[in-house]
Every structure is written in structure tokens, then in C-alpha cells.
Scaffold this motif. Structure first.
Motif, PDB file in Angstrom:
ATOM      1  N   LYS B  60       0.830  -1.214   0.000  1.00 19.56           N
ATOM      2  CA  LYS B  60       0.000   0.000   0.000  1.00 19.56           C
ATOM      3  C   LYS B  60       0.856   1.252   0.000  1.00 19.56           C
ATOM      4  CE  LYS B  60      -3.834  -2.179   2.440  1.00 19.56           C
ATOM      5  NZ  LYS B  60      -4.616  -2.213   3.678  1.00 19.56           N
ATOM      6  N   LEU B  61       1.872   1.273   0.852  1.00 29.53           N
ATOM      7  CA  LEU B  61       2.696   2.478   0.974  1.00 29.53           C
ATOM      8  C   LEU B  61       3.474   2.769  -0.311  1.00 29.53           C
ATOM      9  CD1 LEU B  61       4.180   2.413   4.596  1.00 29.53           C
ATOM     10  CD2 LEU B  61       2.937   4.305   3.510  1.00 29.53           C
ATOM     11  N   LEU B  62       3.999   1.709  -0.914  1.00 27.89           N
ATOM     12  CA  LEU B  62       4.811   1.932  -2.114  1.00 27.89           C
ATOM     13  C   LEU B  62       3.961   2.399  -3.279  1.00 27.89           C
ATOM     14  CD1 LEU B  62       7.282  -1.026  -1.669  1.00 27.89           C
ATOM     15  CD2 LEU B  62       7.811   1.406  -1.499  1.00 27.89           C
ATOM     16  N   ARG B  63       2.712   1.997  -3.286  1.00 27.97           N
ATOM     17  CA  ARG B  63       1.833   2.517  -4.341  1.00 27.97           C
ATOM     18  C   ARG B  63       1.539   3.984  -4.120  1.00 27.97           C
ATOM     19  NH1 ARG B  63      -1.942  -2.764  -5.042  1.00 27.97           N
ATOM     20  NH2 ARG B  63      -0.570  -3.775  -6.550  1.00 27.97           N
ATOM     21  N   LEU B  64       1.493   4.382  -2.860  1.00 30.09           N
ATOM     22  CA  LEU B  64       1.287   5.801  -2.576  1.00 30.09           C
ATOM     23  C   LEU B  64       2.570   6.590  -2.797  1.00 30.09           C
ATOM     24  CD1 LEU B  64      -0.796   5.498   0.726  1.00 30.09           C
ATOM     25  CD2 LEU B  64      -1.633   6.214  -1.517  1.00 30.09           C
ATOM     26  N   ASN B  65       3.701   5.956  -2.514  1.00 31.14           N
ATOM     27  CA  ASN B  65       4.973   6.676  -2.553  1.00 31.14           C
ATOM     28  C   ASN B  65       6.134   5.748  -2.914  1.00 31.14           C
ATOM     29  OD1 ASN B  65       7.081   8.403  -2.249  1.00 31.14           O
ATOM     30  ND2 ASN B  65       6.835   8.716  -0.046  1.00 31.14           N
ATOM     31  N   GLU B  67       8.961   6.381  -3.807  1.00 30.05           N
ATOM     32  CA  GLU B  67      10.282   6.910  -3.441  1.00 30.05           C
ATOM     33  C   GLU B  67      10.680   6.499  -2.024  1.00 30.05           C
ATOM     34  OE1 GLU B  67      12.345   8.756  -5.244  1.00 30.05           O
ATOM     35  OE2 GLU B  67      11.099   9.259  -6.972  1.00 30.05           O
ATOM     36  N   TYR B  68       9.816   5.796  -1.347  1.00 26.95           N
ATOM     37  CA  TYR B  68      10.037   5.520   0.076  1.00 26.95           C
ATOM     38  C   TYR B  68      11.021   4.353   0.233  1.00 26.95           C
ATOM     39  CZ  TYR B  68       8.372   5.923   4.941  1.00 26.95           C
ATOM     40  OH  TYR B  68       8.267   6.149   6.289  1.00 26.95           O
ATOM     41  N   TYR B  69      12.310   4.669   0.188  1.00 27.38           N
ATOM     42  CA  TYR B  69      13.302   3.593   0.107  1.00 27.38           C
ATOM     43  C   TYR B  69      13.292   2.678   1.317  1.00 27.38           C
ATOM     44  CZ  TYR B  69      16.459   6.315   3.163  1.00 27.38           C
ATOM     45  OH  TYR B  69      17.025   6.996   4.213  1.00 27.38           O
ATOM     46  N   THR B  70      12.997   3.244   2.479  1.00 31.27           N
ATOM     47  CA  THR B  70      12.991   2.411   3.688  1.00 31.27           C
ATOM     48  C   THR B  70      11.922   1.316   3.575  1.00 31.27           C
ATOM     49  OG1 THR B  70      13.767   4.280   4.991  1.00 31.27           O
ATOM     50  CG2 THR B  70      12.723   2.478   6.199  1.00 31.27           C
ATOM     51  N   ILE B  71      10.837   1.652   2.916  1.00 22.32           N
ATOM     52  CA  ILE B  71       9.758   0.668   2.771  1.00 22.32           C
ATOM     53  C   ILE B  71      10.135  -0.390   1.726  1.00 22.32           C
ATOM     54  CG2 ILE B  71       7.311   0.375   2.176  1.00 22.32           C
ATOM     55  CD1 ILE B  71       7.838   1.679   4.915  1.00 22.32           C
ATOM     56  N   TRP B  72      10.856   0.017   0.683  1.00 26.64           N
ATOM     57  CA  TRP B  72      11.377  -1.002  -0.247  1.00 26.64           C
ATOM     58  C   TRP B  72      12.291  -1.963   0.516  1.00 26.64           C
ATOM     59  CZ3 TRP B  72       9.165  -1.950  -4.637  1.00 26.64           C
ATOM     60  CH2 TRP B  72       8.633  -0.921  -5.419  1.00 26.64           C
ATOM     61  N   ASN B  73      13.108  -1.408   1.411  1.00 29.24           N
ATOM     62  CA  ASN B  73      14.003  -2.271   2.189  1.00 29.24           C
ATOM     63  C   ASN B  73      13.211  -3.222   3.082  1.00 29.24           C
ATOM     64  OD1 ASN B  73      16.022  -0.807   1.004  1.00 29.24           O
ATOM     65  ND2 ASN B  73      16.526   0.392   2.832  1.00 29.24           N
ATOM     66  N   ARG B  77      13.192  -7.321   3.247  1.00 28.54           N
ATOM     67  CA  ARG B  77      13.354  -8.126   4.457  1.00 28.54           C
ATOM     68  C   ARG B  77      12.178  -9.079   4.641  1.00 28.54           C
ATOM     69  NH1 ARG B  77      15.009  -2.815   6.548  1.00 28.54           N
ATOM     70  NH2 ARG B  77      17.277  -2.784   6.300  1.00 28.54           N
ATOM     71  N   CYS B  78      10.988  -8.607   4.265  1.00 24.96           N
ATOM     72  CA  CYS B  78       9.810  -9.486   4.341  1.00 24.96           C
ATOM     73  C   CYS B  78      10.013 -10.713   3.454  1.00 24.96           C
ATOM     74  CB  CYS B  78       8.567  -8.758   3.863  1.00 24.96           C
ATOM     75  SG  CYS B  78       7.937  -7.538   5.012  1.00 24.96           S
ATOM     76  N   LEU B  79      10.508 -10.481   2.258  1.00 24.21           N
ATOM     77  CA  LEU B  79      10.671 -11.598   1.322  1.00 24.21           C
ATOM     78  C   LEU B  79      11.724 -12.574   1.840  1.00 24.21           C
ATOM     79  CD1 LEU B  79      10.538  -9.817  -2.160  1.00 24.21           C
ATOM     80  CD2 LEU B  79       8.725 -11.051  -0.962  1.00 24.21           C
ATOM     81  N   ILE B  80      12.816 -12.009   2.354  1.00 26.57           N
ATOM     82  CA  ILE B  80      13.897 -12.873   2.817  1.00 26.57           C
ATOM     83  C   ILE B  80      13.453 -13.719   3.999  1.00 26.57           C
ATOM     84  CG2 ILE B  80      16.148 -12.868   3.955  1.00 26.57           C
ATOM     85  CD1 ILE B  80      16.857 -10.428   2.244  1.00 26.57           C
ATOM     86  N   SER B  81      12.729 -13.114   4.920  1.00 28.55           N
ATOM     87  CA  SER B  81      12.373 -13.899   6.099  1.00 28.55           C
ATOM     88  C   SER B  81      10.986 -14.496   6.004  1.00 28.55           C
ATOM     89  CB  SER B  81      12.498 -13.040   7.352  1.00 28.55           C
ATOM     90  OG  SER B  81      11.751 -11.874   7.195  1.00 28.55           O
ATOM     91  N   GLY B  82      10.276 -14.184   4.919  1.00 27.96           N
ATOM     92  CA  GLY B  82       8.922 -14.710   4.803  1.00 27.96           C
ATOM     93  C   GLY B  82       8.678 -15.476   3.526  1.00 27.96           C
ATOM     94  N   TRP B 203      13.787   0.849  -9.877  1.00 28.93           N
ATOM     95  CA  TRP B 203      14.705   0.106 -10.745  1.00 28.93           C
ATOM     96  C   TRP B 203      15.628  -0.782  -9.908  1.00 28.93           C
ATOM     97  CZ3 TRP B 203      14.015  -0.194 -15.821  1.00 28.93           C
ATOM     98  CH2 TRP B 203      13.390   0.854 -16.504  1.00 28.93           C
ATOM     99  N   SER B 204      16.121  -0.228  -8.803  1.00 33.92           N
ATOM    100  CA  SER B 204      17.097  -1.012  -8.051  1.00 33.92           C
ATOM    101  C   SER B 204      16.419  -2.176  -7.308  1.00 33.92           C
ATOM    102  CB  SER B 204      17.926  -0.116  -7.140  1.00 33.92           C
ATOM    103  OG  SER B 204      17.461  -0.135  -5.835  1.00 33.92           O
ATOM    104  N   TYR B 205      15.165  -1.965  -6.892  1.00 36.03           N
ATOM    105  CA  TYR B 205      14.441  -3.071  -6.276  1.00 36.03           C
ATOM    106  C   TYR B 205      14.216  -4.188  -7.295  1.00 36.03           C
ATOM    107  CZ  TYR B 205      10.789  -5.729  -3.897  1.00 36.03           C
ATOM    108  OH  TYR B 205      10.068  -6.750  -3.318  1.00 36.03           O
ATOM    109  N   ARG B 206      13.860  -3.790  -8.473  1.00 39.08           N
ATOM    110  CA  ARG B 206      13.605  -4.763  -9.536  1.00 39.08           C
ATOM    111  C   ARG B 206      14.855  -5.599  -9.826  1.00 39.08           C
ATOM    112  NH1 ARG B 206       9.149  -5.223 -12.948  1.00 39.08           N
ATOM    113  NH2 ARG B 206       9.826  -6.428 -14.743  1.00 39.08           N
TER     114      ARG B 206
END
Lengths: 328, 452
Positions: B60-65, B67-73, B77-82, B203-206
Motif C-alpha cells: 500500500k505504501l509503495l503505491r502511494l509513494n 520513493e520511500y526507500y525504507t519501505i522497499w528495504n 526483508r519481508c521476502l527474505i524472512s517470509g 529500478w534497483s528493487y527490480r
């Protein structure tokens, strides 16, 4: 040259007090959605605003104690800084933090109340890629010459350049050079004014300007000025105030600002002001923001526009700050 | 210093006065947004990355924003541990996924002078408006509402995925799970990229997700994921032919597809053909010309080109650029490429320690032939003046290339040539007064004072 500015049309003057008011107002906009959407830029924004105020000769227009408190509240145990409390540490916000602390002369507070200079240096040096010499932005590994420049910028201000392999970093920058004399984001990438600034400034900090093909680069940079006086970032692109900084500072570093028309550039920047409410935009008539404001002002300062404090072309900070910190 | 997206590029200045209704609407959006942030921070500080809740909030947050790099991070972490299987510990790239969080204080404290509307990186104008992207928090998760996401396999959204708690999965099952997460994440970012094509963080998340494919999937499967990525890059470059994020990303994707990790082989021929098609669409596309200049040395080497083939290739490139210059002699992109070709003739005699040698296409060309080529280029450019006698770039090229020619011939310009150089320089001064300082330096350097 300074006298030629007096030939600018009467309505084209720097609206200094409006810019000061604009910057002071930026933190009072908490009822605007955009204020919250840009929190990931808070520390950078503080650096842009504070630098603007210093260049405008109003260094105390933001309260020093609160500024330091806020910066320190963004620091992580690792030594790195996030953009705001609760945001992850990143090279870009860490560099902004160091620059702000340098401007308000507060490295001692970093020592006593923060995690200390050495820890900041450690955070930055851990981001160097030992194979290639370049730097990542954070632990997730995005690499870019922006981060390399940021690392050398902050470490030199902290007096900790010896923590990283400067020669390796220099080699990496050299590998980013293109046939047109410019530099890209990584080896093989197209020349781009922003990246040229980061690469030329990094080489300047490292004392390796001898690696720059100044003639060819100067030609490429001077061709960035287009009809109307503004500068673009790449061939066949539109002009934009932020390139008043990236292109002009690069020209300054290689001693070739006289290769463009300074009066026309000054006029272009001045036309991008919001004369009533302050601030500078990318192009005349667009919305202003603090990013274009600082780079517009820094450009005017490099052009020796009257009434502005001199800016350091390598650090994008007041010369008085870099002289004090670096002992120049 | 440089920074990331969100500045006001190209948005018309309007009155900042809002109606009370607009203000109330903003306050409502702010409250919703901050509530999501608070939830994300609370969950993250408790280390609940393996629960679906945090992951859904990042969506939800990333769709709103975006640019929110902390949320991409946080999402990584969610993917790695989940969501990802545990078979491959962490990402191949990350140096460790735990950061100490700054301060437990979640209230965004009073940033003095923060920018409500700030910044981009030096590399070019940033995303139009951060925050316009995406949908509202209410319909986040509604993947079907994004038509583009259906372009490729869009499996179950990762949101729907239960964290991989079960330890006893077969390799096949974990790989299938990881593939599904990877595809879902790639699909998630497409609408965000379309909305904010210059947002570094997307781009970097991708790329990070794509690297997970290498780390977690068999090479054959990972390769397929990366291959599909070329389609995405082409789509992005179709929308903005100069987007340097997309060009850089393309280079990276191709590098990986060529790597042994993905059982790859050289793609230099197809990439070269790609620059062909991009240039044909738009002669002004310097990004494509640049890429071409970078591919050529490898192309010739891999073709095992002998001296004759190289010469023919060089002729073809010259012909291509001549045809382009004939229709657009004002276009800087074309002249830069012409310069690149000419440097191939000049650099063997002009070893410039600061710029890598460009003698890459025809390295063994005898000196006499190089002089011949250069002379013929000068004559061709001179002919352009018949139709375009007021185009500055033509005089600039003539000036530069004549000096190269005399250098190759190991002599100073003679009287007649100096007069000619002075005439060209005079035209440059007249046509391009903006750079008069440069022309003055040239005049001094070449010693043309008395001829002007």
C-alpha cells in the motif's frame, strides 16, 4: 563581468528575502500531503535549504540547536544516517548529515552526542566495493558514481579519506570516461552532466585532475548551453536550472566557465524565481522546490552574482565552510 | 549533494492557496498515509517481517509513494524472512539484511526546513510527482486493476502467500514458490515504473528481485526471468527513448544474460541491431548512438573481422552518419557520433593519456589511408555548407578535423589553411556568440590572431 549583470532587465533581480522566507516556511507545511510524501528526503532537504541560506548570507535563519538535534536523531548505530528518524541509513542522507554538521560547525557534537566521526567513516568505507573501487548507496548494493563522490566528499570533510581505497575509486571513475570527454553512471554509460559533476569532483578531491581530458570535456559541457541561456544535462535535451550547478561547477573545476555565456545563464536562473513567494523552479513558470532553489543560487554564486556568498564548486557548500573544515 | 526523486519538474506554477475542502481532503490523506507508516514501523521494530501484514502494508505504501526507500528495504526483508524459501540464505548481493533502526521514535520529528517538494539526483529530472503513483490504500492489492500487469505471467500476488514456515519442502516446491514470488514482485513494480520511470528505487528493487532469481532458481528458469526483462526495458525505452535509467538497466540485463551464471552467450549482434532500430526511429537519440559506439569494438572482435572487413564496416558507419547529417546537420547527437568515428582515425597518432584510445574500428589502417579518410570527410562536410551555410556545427567540425589532418601529416597548418581556419572561426564567432570565450581560446591556441 559583475558589471554586466547590471544590464539585466530591471525586473530580473534576485529576490533574496523572498527566498529566505520560502526556505524558512518549508517545515511549516505539515498539513500538505507532499510534506509527508517527501520525508525520505528530509535530511537532504535540510542540507539544500541550509546551503541556500548560507549562500544568501542568512546562515542563522534556521535554529542551530534544533538543526543539530534533528541531524543526530537520524543517526543509526552503524554510524550511517537515514533521511529522517525511522528511515534506513543511506549514503546520500549520510553525506547530507556530514555536510550540515560541517556548515553549522558541529563535528564536536557528533563526537559527544552522536556515534562519532569514526563510526560515520566506518559506515561509509564499508560501502566501498573492493573489487571495482566504486561505492554502494546502502547494504542493498545499488552502485553509482554519485555514491562514490558522496563518500569522498563526506570522508574528506571528516578528515578520514584514508579509510577507503582512494586509488581504486579513482580507477573506477577513469573507467567511466567516454570518448566525448564526459562520464557516466558506470563504465559504459552515456555521459551525463550530473555524473560528470560527481566524477570530476571526486577526481578533484582525490587530487587526480590529471586524468581529465579538459579540452574535450569543456567542449561537451559548454555545448550544454542552449538558446534561452539555460543548460541541459545531455545533448538534445531541455534546459533545467539544476544543471546550472552540475555543468557550471564542472566547468569551474576545469577552469572553463568562460566557455559559456554567463549573463544569459544568470538571466535564465533569475527568470525561474517565484518573485512573490520565493524559491526557484526548473524552468520559468514551473513550481519551485528547494532542490532547484539551492542549485539555482549556487549557480548564481559561481557566476559571481552580487550579494551572494561564494560557493565551493567541489562540495556545493559555502567556501567559508570548506575553508574552515579543510583548512584551505 | 545528489539525491533521489520527488522534485517539481515541469509542473506549472499555480497558486498555493487551497480551498478548505481541499485542505480537509489533504488532511484525510495524510492521516491515512501516516497510519500506514506507523503500522509499518511498529511491525518492523518488532521484527515481524515474516508476517503477511507488514508485506501488505509495504504494498500500500509503495503505491502511494514509490520513493520511500525504507519501505522497499522492509519489503526485501519481508521476502527474505517470509515469502522466499529458506533454501538460499538471503540475497546474493546484500551484505546482511539487518540494520539497526535509527531511533525507536517513530514520530517524524521536526525537520527544520525540510522540503515538501524536493529533489532528484543529478541524473536528470526526477519522477513527475512522487505520490501520484499507485492507487489509494483502499484498493492496494487489487492486482487486476492494473492492465499492464497482465502482460506476463502474473501468478498469485505475493500478498496472498503464506510465509514459508514449513521447513520440509522439496526443492521443486521451494523453487516454484520462489519463482512465483519473483514473478509477482516483478509484476508489482511495473505500474509503479510506468508512473515514475525515473525513480531509482524502483529500478534497483527490480534488479534485486532479478538477482534473487539467480540465487534461488535453476539457471534455466532464472534465465527465462531475465530474458523477459528485456521486453520490459524495450517497453520503457519505447515510452522514453532517452531514459538513462532504462539504458543502464538494459546494459545490466544484457551483461547478466551473457554471463555464465545464466548459461549465456554474447548478445552483441542483437544489441547492435537494437541500436540500429532505435536510431532509425529517431536520429537524435544520442543514447542509442552512444551504446552503438560501445558495442562496435566487441562486435568486430567477435566477428573475427579482418582489416578489409573492418574497413568496410567503417565505411558503412560513415555512410550512415553522412546520410543523417545531410538531413539534420544541426543535430548534436550526429556530430558526436561522427567525432567518435573520426577519433578512430586520429587516436593512433594522438595518444591522449586521459581518454581511452578510440582506434578500435580500424586500428591497423596505414597512415596515408587515415589521412585520405580525413580529407574526404572534410570535403564532404564542406559540401554541406552549400545547403546549410549557417549551421555552426559544420564550421566546428571543419576546424577540428583540419587540425587533425595537419597533425596526422606531422606539420603545422600552412598560410592558406590558416586563412581558412580563421574564416571558419570567424563564422563560429558570428553564429555562436554564446561560446565566444571558447572561440577566443581556440584563436589563441592555434595562433590565428593575425588572420582574423
Amino acid at each position: 563581468m559583475a558589471q554586466s549583470f547590471s544590464q539585466l532587465p530591471e525586473d530580473l533581480r534576485l529576490v533574496k528575502s523572498a527566498h529566505v522566507t520560502y526556505i524558512q516556511s518549508l517545515d511549516s507545511r505539515k498539513d500538505e500531503y507532499d510534506y509527508w510524501l517527501t520525508e525520505h528526503l528530509r535530511l537532504n532537504g535540510l542540507y539544500w535549504g541550509l546551503t541556500s541560506l548560507h549562500l544568501l548570507g542568512q546562515p542563522d535563519a534556521l535554529p542551530r540547536a534544533e538543526t543539530i538535534d534533528f541531524v543526530l536523531s537520524c543517526q543509526h548505530e552503524t554510524g550511517g544516517f537515514g533521511a529522517a528518524p525511522g528511515h534506513d541509513a543511506h549514503m546520500l542522507s549520510t553525506v547530507s548529515a556530514v555536510q550540515i554538521l560541517a556548515m553549522v560547525d558541529a563535528f564536536d557534537e557528533l563526537e559527544t552526542r552522536g556515534k562519532g566521526k569514526a563510526q560515520v567513516g566506518q559506515y561509509i568505507s564499508n560501502l566501498q566495493n573492493h573489487e571495482t573501487g566504486t561505492f554502494a548507496g546502502d547494504e542493498w548494493g545499488e552502485e553509482d558514481t554519485r555514491f562514490l563522490y558522496g563518500a569522498l566528499n563526506a570522508l574528506s570533510l571528516l578528515g578520514l579519506l584514508e579509510l577507503v581505497d582512494v586509488d581504486k575509486a579513482v580507477q573506477h571513475v577513469a573507467a567511466c570516461a567516454n570518448f566525448d570527454g564526459g562520464y557516466g553512471v558506470s563504465p559504459g554509460a552515456e555521459s551525463h552532466s550530473g555524473q560528470i559533476f560527481t566524477c570530476v569532483a571526486a577526481l578533484t578531491i582525490a587530487g587526480r585532475q590529471d586524468l581529465i581530458d579538459k579540452e574535450r570535456l569543456g567542449r561537451w559541457l559548454s555545448e550544454r548551453q542552449i538558446a534561452g541561456g539555460g543548460l541541459n544535462g545531455r545533448p538534445e535535451k531541455k534546459e533545467d536550472v539544476c544543471y546550472s550547478w552540475w555543468v557550471l561547477s564542472s566547468l569551474e573545476m576545469i577552469g572553463k566557465t568562460h566557455w559559456i555565456d554567463k549573463d544569459q545563464l544568470a538571466a535564465f536562473i533569475l527568470r525561474c524565481q517565484d518573485p512573490e513567494r520565493g524559491g526557484i523552479s526548473d524552468r520559468p513558470g514551473d513550481m519551485v522546490d528547494v532542490w532547484h532553489t539551492v542549485f539555482g543560487l549556487a549557480g548564481l554564486s559561481l557566476l559571481k552574482y552580487p550579494g551572494l556568498q561564494p560557493v565551493d564548486e567541489v562540495y556545493c557548500m559555502p567556501k567559508s565552510t570548506t575553508a574552515r573544515v579543510l583548512g584551505h | 549533494m545528489a539525491d533521489h526523486g520527488g522534485s517539481q519538474h515541469g509542473i506549472a506554477r499555480t497558486s498555493r492557496v487551497r480551498t478548505e475542502e481541499q485542505r480537509q481532503r489533504d488532511l484525510g490523506r495524510i492521516a491515512k498515509y501516516r497510519e500506514l507508516e506507523d503500522q509499518a514501523r511498529a511491525l518492523a521494530s518488532r521484527g515481524e517481517h515474516s508476517t503477511p501484514e507488514l508485506f501488505q502494508i509495504t504494498t500500500k505504501l509503495l503505491r502511494l509513494n514509490p520513493e520511500y526507500y525504507t519501505i522497499w528495504n522492509a519489503r526485501r526483508r519481508c521476502l527474505i524472512s517470509g515469502s522466499f524459501s529458506n533454501s538460499s540464505a538471503g540475497s546474493s548481493r546484500s551484505k546482511g539484511s539487518s540494520t539497526t533502526s535509527a531511533t525507536p521514535n517513530t514520530a517524524p520529528s521536526s525537520a527544520k526546513c525540510s522540503s515538501p517538494s524536493s529533489a532528484t539526483t543529478p541524473p536528470g529530472p526526477g519522477p513527475q510527482t512522487a505520490g501520484k503513483s499507485g492507487t489509494t490504500a483502499d484498493d492496494a492489492g487489487d492486482e487486476a486493476s492494473n492492465p499492464i500487469e497482465n502482460h506476463e505471467a502474473t501468478p498469485t500476488p505475493a500478498e496472498a502467500k503464506a510465509p514459508a514456515a514449513e521447513a520440509t519442502q522439496t526443492t521443486e516446491a521451494t523453487e516454484a514458490q520462489d519463482l512465483s514470488v519473483i514473478k509477482s514482485e516483478l509484476a508489482f513494480t511495473i505500474p509503479l515504473l510506468l508512473e515514475s520511470p525515473k525513480c531509482y528505487w524502483i529500478w534497483s528493487y527490480r534488479l534485486w528481485i532479478l538477482e534473487q532469481a539467480i540465487a534461488r532458481l535453476p539457471a534455466r528458469q532464472a534465465r527465462k526471468v531475465w530474458e523477459e526483462e528485456l521486453g520490459l526495458v524495450s517497453m520503457m525505452l519505447g515510452r522514453d527513448r532517452r531514459n538513462f535509467h532504462a539504458w543502464g538497466y538494459r546494459r545490466h540485463v544484457v551483461d547478466q544474460l551473457e554471463s555464465t551464471a545464466l548459461h549465456g552467450s554474447s548478445m552483441v549482434e542483437t544489441e547492435f541491431a537494437y541500436t540500429d532500430s532505435m536510431i532509425k526511429t529517431d536520429l537524435s537519440n544520442f543514447s542509442a548512438w552512444h551504446r552503438r559506439s560501445r558495442l562496435i569494438p566487441r562486435l568486430l572482435e567477435e566477428r573475427g573481422a579482418d582489416a578489409q572487413t573492418r574497413r568496410e564496416f567503417f565505411n558503412q558507419e560513415l555512410e550512415l552518419i553522412h546520410n543523417a547529417l545531410n538531413v539534420g546537420p544541426e543535430d548534436q547527437s550526429l556530430w558526436y557520433y561522427h567525432q567518435f568515428l573520426v577519433l578512430n582515425l586520429v587516436s593512433p597518432n594522438q595518444p591522449n593519456p586521459t581518454t581511452p584510445s578510440q582506434a578500435l574500428i580500424v586500428p591497423d589502417l596505414p597512415l596515408a589511408d587515415r589521412i585520405g579518410y580525413l580529407t574526404s570527410e572534410i570535403n564532404l562536410i564542406d559540401e554541406l555548407l552549400e545547403d546549410y551555410d549557417d549551421v555552426k556545427s559544420i564550421y566546428e567540425a571543419l576546424f577540428e578535423y583540419r587540425l587533425y589532418q595537419t597533425q596526422l601529416e606531422g606539420r603545422q597548418p600552412d598560410e592558406r589553411e590558416k586563412e581558412e581556419l580563421a574564416r571558419w572561426l570567424g563564422k563560429l564567432k558570428q553564429l555562436d556568440p554564446m561560446r565566444s570565450g571558447r572561440w577566443a581560446d581556440l584563436e589563441k591556441e592555434v595562433g590565428l590572431g593575425v588572420y582574423m
